[in-house]
Design an enzyme around this catalytic site. Structure first.
Site, PDB file in Angstrom:
ATOM      1  N   GLY A  48      -4.386 -83.376  24.773  1.00 19.86           N
ATOM      2  CA  GLY A  48      -3.159 -83.133  25.535  1.00 19.86           C
ATOM      3  C   GLY A  48      -2.905 -84.029  26.726  1.00 19.86           C
ATOM      4  CD  GLU A 103      -6.709 -79.701  30.050  1.00 20.83           C
ATOM      5  OE1 GLU A 103      -5.820 -80.407  29.518  1.00 20.83           O
ATOM      6  OE2 GLU A 103      -7.295 -78.805  29.431  1.00 20.83           O
ATOM      7  CG  ASP A 104      -2.617 -80.447  28.239  1.00 11.30           C
ATOM      8  OD1 ASP A 104      -3.449 -79.726  28.810  1.00 11.30           O
ATOM      9  OD2 ASP A 104      -2.447 -80.419  27.003  1.00 11.30           O
ATOM     10  CG  ASP A 107      -1.586 -70.832  28.991  1.00 10.34           C
ATOM     11  OD1 ASP A 107      -0.880 -70.129  29.720  1.00 10.34           O
ATOM     12  OD2 ASP A 107      -1.641 -70.664  27.761  1.00 10.34           O
ATOM     13  CE  LYS A 135       2.561 -72.045  29.562  1.00 13.09           C
ATOM     14  NZ  LYS A 135       2.328 -71.718  28.134  1.00 13.09           N
ATOM     15  CG  PHE A 156       4.176 -73.028  23.609  1.00 14.37           C
ATOM     16  CD1 PHE A 156       2.862 -72.650  23.847  1.00 14.37           C
ATOM     17  CD2 PHE A 156       4.412 -74.153  22.845  1.00 14.37           C
ATOM     18  CE1 PHE A 156       1.804 -73.380  23.331  1.00 14.37           C
ATOM     19  CE2 PHE A 156       3.358 -74.886  22.321  1.00 14.37           C
ATOM     20  CZ  PHE A 156       2.055 -74.503  22.558  1.00 14.37           C
ATOM     21  CB  VAL A 157       6.065 -76.730  28.021  1.00 16.11           C
ATOM     22  CG1 VAL A 157       6.917 -75.819  28.886  1.00 16.11           C
ATOM     23  CG2 VAL A 157       4.627 -76.725  28.503  1.00 16.11           C
ATOM     24  CG  ASP A 163      -0.411 -79.899  20.271  1.00 21.38           C
ATOM     25  OD1 ASP A 163      -0.922 -79.516  21.332  1.00 21.38           O
ATOM     26  OD2 ASP A 163      -0.789 -79.501  19.154  1.00 21.38           O
ATOM     27  NE  ARG A 169      -1.416 -83.938  20.258  1.00 24.32           N
ATOM     28  CZ  ARG A 169      -2.032 -82.922  20.841  1.00 24.32           C
ATOM     29  NH1 ARG A 169      -1.876 -82.714  22.133  1.00 24.32           N
ATOM     30  NH2 ARG A 169      -2.810 -82.120  20.164  1.00 24.32           N
TER      31      ARG A 169
HETATM   32  P1  IMP Z   1      -6.021 -72.446  28.661  1.00 21.48           P
HETATM   33  O1  IMP Z   1      -7.474 -72.438  28.245  1.00 21.48           O
HETATM   34  O2  IMP Z   1      -5.355 -71.168  28.244  1.00 21.48           O
HETATM   35  O3  IMP Z   1      -5.829 -72.735  30.127  1.00 21.48           O
HETATM   36  O4  IMP Z   1      -5.274 -73.517  27.800  1.00 21.48           O
HETATM   37  C1  IMP Z   1      -5.630 -74.810  27.839  1.00 21.48           C
HETATM   38  C2  IMP Z   1      -5.021 -75.609  26.717  1.00 21.48           C
HETATM   39  O5  IMP Z   1      -4.095 -74.898  25.904  1.00 21.48           O
HETATM   40  C3  IMP Z   1      -4.196 -76.723  27.308  1.00 21.48           C
HETATM   41  O6  IMP Z   1      -5.016 -77.821  27.615  1.00 21.48           O
HETATM   42  C4  IMP Z   1      -3.235 -77.020  26.190  1.00 21.48           C
HETATM   43  O7  IMP Z   1      -3.798 -77.899  25.278  1.00 21.48           O
HETATM   44  C5  IMP Z   1      -3.002 -75.687  25.541  1.00 21.48           C
HETATM   45  N1  IMP Z   1      -1.760 -75.078  26.048  1.00 21.48           N
HETATM   46  C6  IMP Z   1      -1.616 -74.051  26.892  1.00 21.48           C
HETATM   47  N2  IMP Z   1      -0.333 -73.771  27.144  1.00 21.48           N
HETATM   48  C7  IMP Z   1       0.377 -74.671  26.423  1.00 21.48           C
HETATM   49  C8  IMP Z   1       1.801 -74.935  26.271  1.00 21.48           C
HETATM   50  O8  IMP Z   1       2.694 -74.286  26.849  1.00 21.48           O
HETATM   51  N3  IMP Z   1       2.122 -75.959  25.439  1.00 21.48           N
HETATM   52  C9  IMP Z   1       1.202 -76.712  24.776  1.00 21.48           C
HETATM   53  N4  IMP Z   1      -0.119 -76.515  24.913  1.00 21.48           N
HETATM   54  C10 IMP Z   1      -0.538 -75.509  25.716  1.00 21.48           C
HETATM   55 MG    MG Z   2      -5.319 -79.435  26.211  1.00 14.44          MG
END
Ligand code: IMP
Ligand code: MG
Length: 183
Positions: A48, A103-104, A107, A135, A156-157, A163, A169
């Site tokens: 990402g 990081e992208d 979440d 987020k 969801f973005v 992606d 992407r």
């Molecule tokens: P987390 O572990 O829930 O913080 O999520 C981390 C990963 O989930 C990010 O690095 C993204 O790859 C993916 N992710 C979370 N939210 C989104 C979104 O809104 N769009 C796309 N990918 C997401």
């Molecule tokens: Mg990621």
């Protein structure tokens, strides 16, 4: 081009390419200024962050090293499983280095919490986090984000590296995926 191959119409823009570029320049300047000395490693979390990391690296005006770490936590869906897998590891040790994890999006924070614990065992001089997006409404772990692009609501973005099922992407902007048929 057949409609099925168009991507832009399926995404409602949140941050334009120009706005992203301006924010990335600011983040790059901040990172450079807070690391006046020492070895700096930009650690791009794949997949990402690959586009963000490429732009960010060029916005940091000091010597640095770039490395990549493949992490997978989603398996194609939009909900976190909480299970994180290292799919490819760093190419070099980070002992004694100042690491900025790129990081992208943060979440739930589960992925970053796992990664930070893992990195700590490798004895870096410091570890900071740079995330394009946060987020906060979905946070399940408290993560200190040292450099943050934008805060977004619980949507969801996609785009700018992010992606949905490996698509979108390559969109130059960040936006919200709209359901087929519009909404
Ligand atoms: P987390 O572990 O829930 O913080 O999520 C981390 C990963 O989930 C990010 O690095 C993204 O790859 C993916 N992710 C979370 N939210 C989104 C979104 O809104 N769009 C796309 N990918 C997401
Ligand atoms: Mg990621």
């Amino acid at each position: 081009m057949p409609t099925s191959e168009r991507q832009r119409g399926e995404v409602r823009e949140l941050f334009s390419a120009a706005r992203i570029a301006e924010r990335v320049r600011e983040l790059g300047r901040e990172i450079g200024e807070s690391h006046p000395t020492g070895e700096l490693v930009l650690l791009s979390v794949l997949k990402g962050s690959f586009i963000f990391a490429a732009d960010l690296a060029r916005a940091i005006d000091r010597p640095l090293r770039v490395d990549f770490l493949g992490l997978s936590s989603y398996g194609g869906q939009t909900e976190s499983t909480g299970v994180v897998q290292i799919t490819s590891d760093l190419t070099k040790p980070i002992e004694g280095a100042h690491v900025v994890v790129v990081e992208d999006i943060i979440d739930t924070g589960l992925t970053m919490a796992y990664l930070l614990e893992n990195l700590a065992t490798r004895k870096p001089a410091s570890v900071q986090v740079c995330a394009m997006l946060e987020k906060p409404s979905r946070a399940r772990r408290q993560i200190r984000i040292d450099y943050k692009g934008f805060v977004i609501p619980d949507e969801f973005v996609v785009g700018y590296g992010l992606d949905y099922g490996e698509r979108y992407r390559n969109l130059p902007f960040i936006g919200v995926l709209t359901p087929p048929g519009g909404a």
